[in-house]
Design an enzyme around this catalytic site. Structure first.
Site, mmCIF file in Angstrom:
data_model
loop_
_atom_site.group_PDB
_atom_site.id
_atom_site.type_symbol
_atom_site.label_atom_id
_atom_site.label_comp_id
_atom_site.label_asym_id
_atom_site.label_seq_id
_atom_site.Cartn_x
_atom_site.Cartn_y
_atom_site.Cartn_z
ATOM 1 N N GLU A 1 6.648 8.008 -8.088
ATOM 2 C CA GLU A 1 6.251 6.627 -8.384
ATOM 3 C C GLU A 1 4.967 6.383 -7.622
ATOM 4 O OE1 GLU A 1 5.345 3.012 -7.772
ATOM 5 O OE2 GLU A 1 7.265 2.813 -6.734
ATOM 6 N N CYS B 1 2.600 -1.557 -5.061
ATOM 7 C CA CYS B 1 2.105 -0.753 -6.180
ATOM 8 C C CYS B 1 2.041 -1.560 -7.471
ATOM 9 C CB CYS B 1 2.984 0.468 -6.377
ATOM 10 S SG CYS B 1 4.737 0.072 -6.644
#
Length: 495
Positions: A263, A297
């Protein structure tokens, strides 16, 4: 902007957890290197750690391998009991965990509370996993054959987590891996090693998790190199972090034929169509762009606004951001706290400086106050400018004007990243159709980009990663399938 809030409250430091946790034992690392873990607001030292060495990595993996076979065969009821007890321990000590997140990661009270609730959510989902690993039987075209499909633990999982949501982004992999019968060796970011690692080890130790099933190493890559990834024992490497670091992890893991879950970074577009509710869009943009100082993120990087509503949107957004309280996150009123370290501060300031040189207008300048950067808003941004093509990872957003929905979609997809995105419109059908065309793993209609739910697939496209977390998708990441066929009657062969 409101004046800086100053507080003198000193939160409790988890000084007794500044050690490695290997095979159920808390001990000093065997490296000769010591490192400080500091409060990012004032740089005060919270604790000192003797780092783990390559020898510690090897011991942790060997310990995990020995523990995994027995844990995998443990009755599912016992696995569920351990996770439920861990949840109870976390609930009982929630305030202390939040306090540590505030001091160690610079989290606001709001962000730290959201993070702990997210952990409880993924634990609640993961406790269902032991009961979702039952074998299934499928038909066969061959007479007398029975096909049985067994879901098994992958084995030993190596987990690497970042500094920004250290507790959640560690637990997001740790608890599903444990629930599915794996053993874990976990390496949290050194800057947040207590909240991202040691506290988790303590919670599961108190919950009665057998020794060796979870091991936590406090160290850094300068000390251990690639040994954490290329060690022969782990079969799965789960990594959350930047795209450049993820490329390296994926490359090393691939050379050693290991499965990876990655990720990675994002450059997340927030599209405001001309029929959007602007006030609500502004509220969403402020939250999605500036929660935890934009160090997420999924944070909004680029805001794409239709030319007809651009000026009003910018005015409303600047007004809202100008009023956000900033300063020491130990004050529960603070929303904008410190950046994690000086390097990240300089990266943001450098991006803004470059943006100005490229002709971008700064409508909300922001300022540096100690280690705090207040919100920055940039307009007249072209999609090909440096800041528009870079993951900002800080308290700044770029606003880009467009004239048609086709142009907005093209701009949204014109990036190497594809993690999260959002679109605001009063026409929900149009919003869903638009969302399906955005090349990202997640898109939210009439919401912002920072969303993570324990039953929904979390992950990105393009350079934002591989694989999915949460729910049945996490179940897939941390298990493997075995086909066993049984011939119940003599098979007739062609020769």
């Amino acid at each position: 902007m409101k004046g800086m809030i100053k507080v003198t409250t000193i939160a409790k430091v988890f000084g007794d957890l500044n050690k490695q946790f290997i095979n159920g034992v808390w001990k000093e690392g065997s490296s000769r290197t010591r490192a400080d873990i500091v409060d990012p607001y004032d740089n005060s030292v919270l604790t000192e750690v003797v780092l783990a060495s390559k020898e510690d990595v090897d011991e942790a993996y060997r310990t995990a391998k020995e523990a995994q076979e027995k844990w995998s065969g443990t009755p599912k009821e016992e696995k569920v009991r351990v996770i439920e007890k861990a949840m109870n321990i976390l609930e009982e000590n929630k305030a202390e965990v939040i306090d540590n997140l505030i001091r160690e990661s610079g989290s606001s009270t709001l962000k730290a509370t959201i993070e702990v609730q997210a952990v409880l959510g993924i634990m609640n989902e993961a406790k269902t996993f032991p009961n979702r690993m039952e074998p299934v039987k499928i038909s066969s075209p061959i007479p007398g054959k029975e096909n049985h499909i067994f879901r098994k633990a992958a084995g030993v999982v190596g987990i690497i987590a970042p500094f920004n949501f250290p507790f959640h982004l560690s637990m997001r992999s740790i608890v599903p891996a444990i629930a599915t019968g794996n053993a874990v060796v976990h390496k949290p970011d050194l800057q947040t090693a207590i909240s991202g690692g040691a506290i988790i080890a303590k919670i599961f130790e108190l919950a009665g998790l057998p020794k060796g099933v979870l091991n936590v190493l406090i160290t850094n890559s300068a000390e251990i190199g690639n040994s954490f990834i290329e060690h022969p024992i782990p079969r799965v490497i789960s990594f959350t972090g930047s795209t450049p670091a993820g490329r390296k992890v994926g490359s090393v893991a691939g050379e050693n034929l290991k499965r990876v879950s990655l990720e990675l970074g994002g450059n997340n577009p927030f599209i405001v169509l001309k029929d959007a509710d602007l006030k609500q869009a502004v509220n969403a943009a402020a939250f999605g762009g500036f929660l935890h100082q934009g160090q997420i993120c999924m944070s909004i990087n680029r805001i794409l606004v239709h030319r007809n509503v651009h000026d009003e949107f910018v005015e409303l957004l600047v007004d809202k951001l100008s009023q956000l309280p900033y300063g020491d996150p130990k004050n529960p009123e603070v929303i904008i706290g410190p950046m994690i370290n000086e390097k990240h501060i300089q990266e943001i300031l450098s991006l803004v400086k470059t943006a100005k040189e490229e002709g971008v207008t700064v409508v909300l300048e922001g300022k540096r106050v100690g280690n705090v950067l207040t919100p920055i808003v940039l307009t007249n941004v072209r999609n090909d400018t440096t800041i528009a093509q870079t993951e900002i990872f800080g308290p700044a957003v770029s606003i880009i004007t467009y004239d048609s929905e086709e142009e907005a979609l093209k701009l949204a997809n014109d990036t190497e990243f594809g993690l999260s995105s959002a679109v605001f419109t009063s026409n929900l059908k149009k919003g869903i159709e638009f969302a399906q065309k955005i090349d990202s793993g997640m898109t939210h209609v009439n919401d912002q980009t920072v969303n993570d739910e324990p039953e929904a697939p979390f992950g990105g496209e393009k350079n934002s990663g591989l694989g999915r977390y949460n729910g049945e998708w996490a179940l897939e990441e941390f298990t493997t399938m075995k086909w066993i066929s049984v011939q119940t009657e003599d098979r007739q062969y062609p020769f």
